[in-house]
Write a protein that holds these residues in place. Structure first.
Motif, PDB file in Angstrom:
ATOM      1  N   LEU A 435      34.912  50.069  31.881  1.00 43.84           N
ATOM      2  CA  LEU A 435      34.070  50.092  33.006  1.00 43.84           C
ATOM      3  C   LEU A 435      33.873  48.510  33.264  1.00 43.84           C
ATOM      4  O   LEU A 435      34.168  47.671  32.617  1.00 43.84           O
ATOM      5  CB  LEU A 435      32.548  50.536  32.436  1.00 43.84           C
ATOM      6  N   PRO A 454      32.580  52.307  38.712  1.00 41.11           N
ATOM      7  CA  PRO A 454      33.504  52.978  37.924  1.00 41.11           C
ATOM      8  C   PRO A 454      34.844  52.420  38.061  1.00 41.11           C
ATOM      9  O   PRO A 454      35.171  51.325  38.941  1.00 41.11           O
ATOM     10  CB  PRO A 454      33.613  54.275  39.089  1.00 41.11           C
ATOM     11  N   TYR A 462      31.790  61.105  31.885  1.00 37.46           N
ATOM     12  CA  TYR A 462      31.473  59.885  31.093  1.00 37.46           C
ATOM     13  C   TYR A 462      30.513  60.694  30.072  1.00 37.46           C
ATOM     14  O   TYR A 462      30.135  61.592  30.153  1.00 37.46           O
ATOM     15  CB  TYR A 462      30.461  58.952  32.013  1.00 37.46           C
ATOM     16  N   GLY A 486      33.050  62.182  37.659  1.00 36.62           N
ATOM     17  CA  GLY A 486      33.386  60.936  37.428  1.00 36.62           C
ATOM     18  C   GLY A 486      33.192  60.215  38.614  1.00 36.62           C
ATOM     19  O   GLY A 486      33.542  58.681  38.383  1.00 36.62           O
ATOM     20  N   VAL A 507      28.195  53.640  27.183  1.00 41.34           N
ATOM     21  CA  VAL A 507      28.958  54.553  27.978  1.00 41.34           C
ATOM     22  C   VAL A 507      30.389  54.406  27.588  1.00 41.34           C
ATOM     23  O   VAL A 507      30.973  53.360  27.633  1.00 41.34           O
ATOM     24  CB  VAL A 507      28.580  53.989  29.330  1.00 41.34           C
ATOM     25  N   THR A 508      31.053  55.689  27.636  1.00 38.24           N
ATOM     26  CA  THR A 508      32.421  55.569  27.400  1.00 38.24           C
ATOM     27  C   THR A 508      33.118  56.812  28.613  1.00 38.24           C
ATOM     28  O   THR A 508      32.353  57.650  29.030  1.00 38.24           O
ATOM     29  CB  THR A 508      32.695  56.529  26.131  1.00 38.24           C
ATOM     30  N   PRO A 509      33.887  56.101  29.423  1.00 36.55           N
ATOM     31  CA  PRO A 509      34.604  56.825  30.538  1.00 36.55           C
ATOM     32  C   PRO A 509      35.890  57.858  29.727  1.00 36.55           C
ATOM     33  O   PRO A 509      36.368  57.515  28.867  1.00 36.55           O
ATOM     34  CB  PRO A 509      35.285  55.810  31.390  1.00 36.55           C
ATOM     35  N   ARG A 515      40.782  58.458  26.803  1.00 38.78           N
ATOM     36  CA  ARG A 515      39.378  57.860  26.909  1.00 38.78           C
ATOM     37  C   ARG A 515      39.434  56.289  27.006  1.00 38.78           C
ATOM     38  O   ARG A 515      40.247  55.710  26.593  1.00 38.78           O
ATOM     39  CB  ARG A 515      38.512  58.167  26.012  1.00 38.78           C
ATOM     40  N   SER A 518      34.292  51.983  24.778  1.00 38.77           N
ATOM     41  CA  SER A 518      32.978  52.218  24.905  1.00 38.77           C
ATOM     42  C   SER A 518      32.292  50.833  25.181  1.00 38.77           C
ATOM     43  O   SER A 518      32.743  49.733  24.686  1.00 38.77           O
ATOM     44  CB  SER A 518      32.327  52.710  23.845  1.00 38.77           C
TER      45      SER A 518
END
Length: 842
Positions: A435, A454, A462, A486, A507-509, A515, A518
């Motif tokens: 992020l 984003p 997420y 997303g 927060v982890t995309p 992935r 974090s």
């Protein structure tokens, strides 16, 4: 009530003796209407017979309504000799009241008669008349709405009559039906009924103000028959039949014996127990089947069911609802989506690692079925073996061990009806972009907003994790959720957010096959007041003061900074004082305390979010010591004595006083002695106890010489035969006389030509013989020249002159060695010698 005096008492006794046997025969109240419409006036009259007016025929008749006296009555004498009073009362505002009339005898109202007044309304017209016939007893029961209260006793009567030609022609009346008191229903027995003949019924209401009737109801008793409610039963499934379908219930019912052969239709209603929902009605259900299957219900849910029936196709009334039957629907396999998240941790064994797997069920339908548990399993690839169960739990997470090369496990939910579709959990590597920016904002004490920018390319979702920050253990009681959109740039966290706590948000995309790393941030939901205040410690204490100190508490995360301290102290009598201090203060001195007194002290630490108090500190001030008390008392006494002494000195030494206690003696070194003359020249007698011997003559003369205030001439040392010039003698103060004589006499002043010697001469002119010379034995030199003072046995002046020969008081120039010191001697400077009386004898 006024008390009767002796005269009034006798008068009342006489009246009682003259009255008839009963006071009720004296007066009589007549009302225009005993019952009136509420709000209408009432007219009343009271007549007093002639026999009751023997004593005072002009007595006034008084009126009283309840506890209030009424005025405005018109009184007149009737032809038969009686007195009559007529009064019109104001409109009544209450349903009932008591009216009294009487005479005033001796300040006392004697009641002669009373009457009750009633007020109300005419009866309203009854309405909503309905009747039904019980099919078991064949009795006709009717009920109605009586309308509003009339404030008067009202009687209701159910009247009926047999009718013909569709209630056009009356045939014969039936007996009236009187309901029980307070009830608005009445039952006509079977013996007065013709089940298949029309009859007309109405309700009549009556009270003292009028009568009213309801609208007549025409009916045939058989047409208003009311069945008994049925009895519901659960239909047990057949052992060899198909299993029950999820969300369905099977039931049956039994009709009452009285309506066993009556054609009827029924209605079924149901309501779920676990939620507050309305009843749902299903029907009509005909009695030929006596069973029914109810579907479309929530799975594994308890329902309450009721049924009622009515004649069909004949007219009639619905029966009452039956007693409730509670049934539970069958379960269905869970229809859900399982969102998952995981953490992998390395162990000592390099080949395996611990995996923390979390999941969250998301229902896909309104009724997705109850879940009893979850199973996590792993099937080794390339092997035809059963799946290995890693954990079986009812919680929303578990921890298990897997080899590092394993990248996928299976997860499913189950209940008694089956299992959900399996969910594949793939352990993705962190190879995606992170992020760009993460930020938070506390919306209120129970929510946190977390936002981000984003990355590019855009992820498909997420995972947001949040939990208490340090010093809480990492990962303890953490919450998380998955956002499958997303394109969003933030979300509001409201689950498990408490005020005044520090939270860590991660927060982890999530990308299609990987992935991103974090990112975490810390945020407070809201700051709170300090948890505790510093503890007070006593540093020093005195008799009227106390020095207190404290150590500030270290800053706490999530705690609002301190704004000030407040210290409170209370004595044994409950008198309190306080002092406000800055937040940077570390100690405080309490002033103005009482010695040997007990005090309770506590400290309050305040911030913008609230305050916190410390524990109470009890201290005792020191008492006054005995030595200190004596010093204070002694100093006070000495100060008082000094003030008195100064006042006395000022009083006696005041210059304008005529008779001071002692003469003013100036300081010879700082004043001019030439200007000092004793105010009284009275001869004084000096006594010398050391010379008071029998063989020694008394002191006859003391000569004090004072020379002029002028600079003496130079004095050079010479031998004993040479003379120096002497200054002019200006004054001689002579005190002579016998010290033992009671009074002294003034001696004549000697002439200036008489000889004089500086010293003291002992002897008396009346005693023959030579005198004795006594010189001053001071060691200070008397002469300003370098000639030393004579010894005690030397007397140069007396050696130069024969005894008894008077010499001139003016010394020669050669005698300056003897009289030269008179010019420089401090005490004798400025003295003037006026006489040397008595020296002739020497």
């Amino acid at each position: 009530m006024a008390e009767l005096g002796p005269g009034n008492l006798a008068r009342a006794a006489l009246i009682i003796l003259l009255l008839p046997r009963s006071l009720e025969q004296c007066g009589n109240i007549n009302l225009s209407k005993p019952v009136v419409l509420l709000g209408d006036p009432v007219t009343a009259s009271c007549a007093i017979s002639q026999e009751c007016l023997h004593v005072d025929r002009d007595s006034e008749i008084l009126w009283k309504l309840d506890a209030e006296f009424q005025t405005g009555g018109r009184q007149q004498r009737l032809p038969d000799g009686s007195q009559e009073s007529t009064i019109t009362l104001p409109p009544l505002d209450r349903p009932r009241a008591l009216l009294f009339c009487g005479l005033l005898w001796g300040n006392h109202l004697q009641i002669l008669d009373q009457a009750e007044l009633r007020a109300g309304y005419p009866p309203p017209t009854p309405h909503n008349l309905s009747c039904f016939m019980n099919i078991t007893t064949n009795n006709l029961t009717c009920q109605w709405d009586p309308g509003p209260d009339t404030s008067l006793p009202t009687n209701f009567t159910l009247k009926s009559i047999r009718m013909r030609n569709h209630c056009q022609s009356p045939e014969a009346p039936l007996p009236d039906c009187i309901p029980e008191a307070g009830h608005s229903r009445c039952t006509i027995p079977r013996k007065h009924l013709q089940l298949y003949q029309n009859m007309s019924l109405w309700v009549q209401a009556e009270n003292t103000l009028g009568t009213s009737k309801s609208v007549p109801l025409c009916l045939m008793p058989s047409d208003v028959a009311k069945l008994e409610p049925p009895t519901l039963r659960a239909l047990e499934p057949h052992p060899e039949g198909a299993p029950r379908q999820p969300g369905c219930l099977q039931l049956r019912w039994e009709v009452s014996k009285s309506s066993l052969y009556v054609e009827q239709k029924c209605e079924l209603r149901y309501q779920p127990r676990r939620v507050a929902a309305n009843w749902t009605v299903v029907g009509p259900l005909f009695s030929k089947t006596l069973r029914h299957e109810l579907c479309g219900l929530l799975a594994s849910t308890a329902y309450a069911l009721q049924m009622r029936c009515v004649r069909s196709p004949l007219p009639g009334h619905w029966s009452s609802w039956s007693a409730s039957l509670e049934l539970t629907t069958a379960e269905r396999a869970p229809v859900i989506r399982l969102d998952t998240w995981w953490r992998r941790q390395r162990q000592r064994d390099p080949g395996t690692g611990a995996v923390q797997l979390f999941w969250k069920p998301v229902p896909l339908e309104e009724d997705s079925g109850q879940i009893q548990g979850y199973v996590v399993s792993w099937r080794p690839p390339g092997q035809d073996v059963a799946a290995i169960t890693l954990c079986n739990t009812s919680a929303l997470g578990c921890t298990f061990h897997l080899p590092w090369h394993v990248r996928e496990v299976g997860l499913l939910a189950y209940n008694s009806a089956g299992t959900s579709a399996p969910t594949s959990v793939v352990f993705l590597d962190s190879r995606g972009p992170p992020l760009a920016r993460l930020h938070t904002l506390a919306q209120d004490p129970h929510s946190l907003w977390v936002g981000w920018e984003p990355p590019s390319p855009q992820p498909w979702g997420y995972v947001i994790e949040w939990g208490l920050g340090p010093p809480s253990p990492s990962g303890s009681n953490n919450s998380w959720r998955m956002e499958p959109n997303g394109s969003i740039t933030g979300t509001l966290l409201q689950e498990n957010i408490r005020p005044f706590q520090l939270y860590e948000i991660i927060v982890t995309p999530l990308y299609q096959d990987t992935r991103g790393p974090s990112q975490h941030i810390f945020a407070y939901s809201q700051e709170t007041a300090p948890s505790r205040a510093p503890q007070l410690r006593l540093r020093l204490i005195g008799k009227t003061w106390a020095h207190l100190e404290w150590m500030p508490e270290p800053p706490e995360l999530g705690k609002s900074p301190l704004t000030h301290y407040t210290i409170f102290w209370t004595n044994a009598q409950g008198q309190s004082s306080s002092s406000r201090l800055n937040a940077s203060a570390r100690d405080c001195v309490l002033q103005g305390l009482e010695p040997a007194s007990l005090y309770h002290v506590h400290l309050s630490a305040a911030s913008q979010a609230g305050t916190a108090n410390s524990t109470s500190l009890t201290l005792m001030t020191l008492a006054l010591e005995e030595l200190t008390l004596y010093i204070v008392l002694g100093f006070s006494g000495f100060l008082l004595f000094f003030i008195c002494l100064c006042t006395s000195c000022w009083f006696y030494c005041k210059p304008n006083r005529k008779n001071p206690l002692w003469p003013t003696v100036p300081d010879p070194a700082h004043s001019s002695l030439g200007s000092w003359v004793p105010p009284i020249m009275t001869e004084e007698i000096f006594q010398m106890p050391s010379l008071r011997e029998a063989s020694m003559a008394p002191i006859t003369k003391i000569i004090v010489m004072e020379e002029e205030e002028k600079q003496p001439g130079p004095c050079e040392p010479t031998d004993s035969s040479e003379d120096c010039s002497l200054p002019t003698l200006v004054q001689t103060y002579v005190l002579q006389g016998d010290p033992q004589s009671p009074a002294t006499q003034l001696q004549p002043q000697p002439s200036s030509s008489d000889p004089i010697l500086y010293g003291q001469v002992l002897g008396s002119p009346s005693v023959p013989g030579p005198g004795h010379y006594l010189r001053y034995d001071s060691t200070q030199p008397l002469l300003e020249c370098f000639t030393p003072s004579p010894k005690s046995y030397e007397n140069l002046w007396f050696q130069a002159s024969p005894l008894g020969t008077p010499e001139s008081l003016v010394p020669s120039q050669e005698d300056d060695c003897v009289f030269g010191p008179l010019l420089d001697f401090p005490l004798l400077q400025g003295l003037r010698i006026h006489g040397v009386e008595g020296l002739g004898g020497l």
